[in-house]
Design a protein around this motif. Structure first.
Motif, PDB file in Angstrom:
ATOM      1  N   TYR A   1      50.864 -10.013  64.020  1.00  0.00           N
ATOM      2  CA  TYR A   1      49.794  -9.404  64.814  1.00  0.00           C
ATOM      3  C   TYR A   1      48.439 -10.038  64.500  1.00  0.00           C
ATOM      4  O   TYR A   1      47.407  -9.382  64.558  1.00  0.00           O
ATOM      5  N   CYS A   2      48.440 -11.301  64.152  1.00  0.00           N
ATOM      6  CA  CYS A   2      47.214 -12.018  63.804  1.00  0.00           C
ATOM      7  C   CYS A   2      46.204 -11.949  64.947  1.00  0.00           C
ATOM      8  O   CYS A   2      46.557 -12.153  66.113  1.00  0.00           O
ATOM      9  N   LEU A   3      44.944 -11.667  64.599  1.00  0.00           N
ATOM     10  CA  LEU A   3      43.902 -11.580  65.621  1.00  0.00           C
ATOM     11  C   LEU A   3      43.487 -12.954  66.141  1.00  0.00           C
ATOM     12  O   LEU A   3      42.898 -13.059  67.216  1.00  0.00           O
ATOM     13  N   TYR A   4      43.780 -14.001  65.374  1.00  0.00           N
ATOM     14  CA  TYR A   4      43.342 -15.338  65.766  1.00  0.00           C
ATOM     15  C   TYR A   4      44.477 -16.353  65.737  1.00  0.00           C
ATOM     16  O   TYR A   4      44.295 -17.491  65.344  1.00  0.00           O
ATOM     17  N   SER A   5      45.663 -15.937  66.166  1.00  0.00           N
ATOM     18  CA  SER A   5      46.794 -16.859  66.201  1.00  0.00           C
ATOM     19  C   SER A   5      46.651 -17.871  67.338  1.00  0.00           C
ATOM     20  O   SER A   5      47.140 -18.992  67.254  1.00  0.00           O
ATOM     21  N   LYS A   6      45.977 -17.464  68.422  1.00  0.00           N
ATOM     22  CA  LYS A   6      45.825 -18.349  69.572  1.00  0.00           C
ATOM     23  C   LYS A   6      44.362 -18.558  69.964  1.00  0.00           C
ATOM     24  O   LYS A   6      44.071 -19.132  71.008  1.00  0.00           O
ATOM     25  N   SER A   7      43.461 -18.086  69.135  1.00  0.00           N
ATOM     26  CA  SER A   7      42.038 -18.237  69.437  1.00  0.00           C
ATOM     27  C   SER A   7      41.283 -18.448  68.127  1.00  0.00           C
ATOM     28  O   SER A   7      41.884 -18.542  67.062  1.00  0.00           O
ATOM     29  N   SER A   8      39.978 -18.519  68.220  1.00  0.00           N
ATOM     30  CA  SER A   8      39.154 -18.751  67.031  1.00  0.00           C
ATOM     31  C   SER A   8      37.934 -17.847  67.051  1.00  0.00           C
ATOM     32  O   SER A   8      37.471 -17.421  68.115  1.00  0.00           O
ATOM     33  N   PHE A   9      37.432 -17.559  65.875  1.00  0.00           N
ATOM     34  CA  PHE A   9      36.149 -16.876  65.732  1.00  0.00           C
ATOM     35  C   PHE A   9      35.083 -17.962  65.771  1.00  0.00           C
ATOM     36  O   PHE A   9      35.093 -18.871  64.943  1.00  0.00           O
ATOM     37  N   VAL A  10      34.185 -17.884  66.729  1.00  0.00           N
ATOM     38  CA  VAL A  10      33.206 -18.958  66.947  1.00  0.00           C
ATOM     39  C   VAL A  10      31.839 -18.556  66.393  1.00  0.00           C
ATOM     40  O   VAL A  10      31.369 -17.439  66.585  1.00  0.00           O
TER      41      VAL A  10
ATOM     42  N   CYS B   1      42.716 -18.011  61.341  1.00  0.00           N
ATOM     43  CA  CYS B   1      43.407 -17.345  60.243  1.00  0.00           C
ATOM     44  C   CYS B   1      44.592 -18.204  59.821  1.00  0.00           C
ATOM     45  O   CYS B   1      45.466 -18.494  60.642  1.00  0.00           O
ATOM     46  N   PRO B   2      44.651 -18.652  58.561  1.00  0.00           N
ATOM     47  CA  PRO B   2      45.733 -19.551  58.137  1.00  0.00           C
ATOM     48  C   PRO B   2      47.113 -18.894  58.101  1.00  0.00           C
ATOM     49  O   PRO B   2      48.111 -19.580  58.217  1.00  0.00           O
ATOM     50  N   MET B   3      47.168 -17.579  57.990  1.00  0.00           N
ATOM     51  CA  MET B   3      48.473 -16.924  57.891  1.00  0.00           C
ATOM     52  C   MET B   3      49.179 -16.844  59.242  1.00  0.00           C
ATOM     53  O   MET B   3      50.378 -17.059  59.339  1.00  0.00           O
ATOM     54  N   LYS B   4      48.419 -16.514  60.299  1.00  0.00           N
ATOM     55  CA  LYS B   4      48.971 -16.370  61.652  1.00  0.00           C
ATOM     56  C   LYS B   4      50.191 -15.454  61.643  1.00  0.00           C
ATOM     57  O   LYS B   4      51.287 -15.820  62.064  1.00  0.00           O
ATOM     58  N   GLY B   5      49.987 -14.249  61.128  1.00  0.00           N
ATOM     59  CA  GLY B   5      51.053 -13.256  61.067  1.00  0.00           C
ATOM     60  C   GLY B   5      51.444 -12.745  62.435  1.00  0.00           C
ATOM     61  O   GLY B   5      50.901 -13.166  63.470  1.00  0.00           O
TER      62      GLY B   5
ATOM     63  N   PHE C   1      41.556  -9.488  59.704  1.00  0.00           N
ATOM     64  CA  PHE C   1      41.756  -8.095  59.309  1.00  0.00           C
ATOM     65  C   PHE C   1      43.212  -7.664  59.464  1.00  0.00           C
ATOM     66  O   PHE C   1      43.759  -6.951  58.620  1.00  0.00           O
ATOM     67  N   MET C   2      43.870  -8.109  60.530  1.00  0.00           N
ATOM     68  CA  MET C   2      45.252  -7.683  60.783  1.00  0.00           C
ATOM     69  C   MET C   2      46.211  -8.273  59.762  1.00  0.00           C
ATOM     70  O   MET C   2      47.123  -7.591  59.286  1.00  0.00           O
ATOM     71  N   CYS C   3      46.046  -9.548  59.422  1.00  0.00           N
ATOM     72  CA  CYS C   3      46.930 -10.174  58.428  1.00  0.00           C
ATOM     73  C   CYS C   3      46.673  -9.622  57.034  1.00  0.00           C
ATOM     74  O   CYS C   3      47.576  -9.600  56.194  1.00  0.00           O
ATOM     75  N   ASN C   4      45.443  -9.162  56.777  1.00  0.00           N
ATOM     76  CA  ASN C   4      45.127  -8.548  55.494  1.00  0.00           C
ATOM     77  C   ASN C   4      45.628  -7.110  55.406  1.00  0.00           C
ATOM     78  O   ASN C   4      45.842  -6.586  54.315  1.00  0.00           O
TER      79      ASN C   4
END
Length: 266
Positions: A31-40, A25-29, A133-136
């Motif tokens: 509560y970002c769901l993917y700030s430290k991981s990735s969707f593979v 997720c480019p925003m990395k808010g 979803f969280m950043c949106n």
């Protein structure tokens, strides 16, 4: 699937190749769901994804991309690793097929749908990019932060395994609140609690791939912890999507609270 030609190359030329894609997720808010991981995502159609990555790189510039740029050289190297002798070069393919054909795009959309990509990511018109979803939906965080207030609750079916080859589903009442996913021994919220799932121990939450879902059943999802894998299914696809999103949000927040408390203690 019947063989079709893609820029002069048949899919059979790529049947032994797979590509592993990492979406962030480019925003990395906050509560970002993917700030430290990735969707593979793993695909058996690397040529389509290389083409899409080329188009993305080109969209960032007002002038045509040079084959000498670093990004193009990387894509060319990836392309060459997927090729067999006698097929087109990367440059020739790009020139002959400026845009992927409809069948290729439909294949990509179908695959993204099967792995539930669109349940966890959505396009933000304001940002002009795909966000988690969280950043949106940052307003969802305020619901989780209300002490004692459940983010979501209701009935789910849990897969039970009594014998090696016999499986059955048992209906339970679940409540997602605080750092736990609580579930009752029976179907009612007034029934006694069973052992909760600690959200800080959850390693990942994923949708069950379409090919593994039982026929005629709503979409199911899995929760992976250090010691056990849970499989649940909801009453319909919309409810399954809601549970999947809410659990991901709660897990991210539970781990953030745990890290914050550990830092404070130190």
């Amino acid at each position: 699937m019947t063989s079709q030609r893609v820029g002069g190359v048949t899919p059979d030329a790529f049947k032994n190749c797979v590509v592993k894609l990492f979406f962030t997720c480019p925003m990395k808010g906050h509560y970002c769901l993917y700030s430290k991981s990735s969707f593979v995502l793993i695909s058996r159609h690397p040529q389509i994804w290389i083409h899409i990555m080329f188009l993305f790189q080109q969209s960032l510039l007002s002038e045509p991309l040079s084959t000498q740029t670093t990004s193009m050289q990387v894509l060319k190297t990836l392309w060459e690793k997927t090729q067999v002798k006698g097929t087109h070069s990367f440059e020739a393919y790009i020139i002959q097929s400026m845009f992927p054909n409809k069948k290729d795009l439909d294949l990509v959309l179908m695959h993204l749908g099967e792995v539930r990509f669109f349940d966890l990511f959505g396009f933000s018109e304001e940002i002009g990019s795909w966000l988690c979803f969280m950043c949106n939906n940052p307003e969802k965080a305020t619901v989780v932060n209300q002490d004692g207030q459940p983010l979501i609750e209701g009935k789910l079916k849990e897969k039970q395994v009594r014998w090696k080859f016999i499986k059955r589903w048992k209906t339970r009442y679940f409540t997602l609140a605080g750092n736990q996913l609580l579930f009752r021994k029976g179907k009612c919220k007034d029934d006694p609690d069973d052992c909760p799932i600690e959200l800080t121990k959850v390693q990942s939450v994923k949708a069950v791939p379409k090919k593994r879902r039982d026929r005629g059943l709503p979409r199911a999802f899995e929760i992976f912890t250090e010691n056990k894998t849970y499989v649940f299914k909801a009453k319909d696809e919309r409810n399954a999507e809601e549970w999947l999103q809410c659990i991901n949000i709660a897990v991210a927040q539970a781990k953030e609270r745990e890290n914050r408390e550990a830092t404070t203690y130190l």
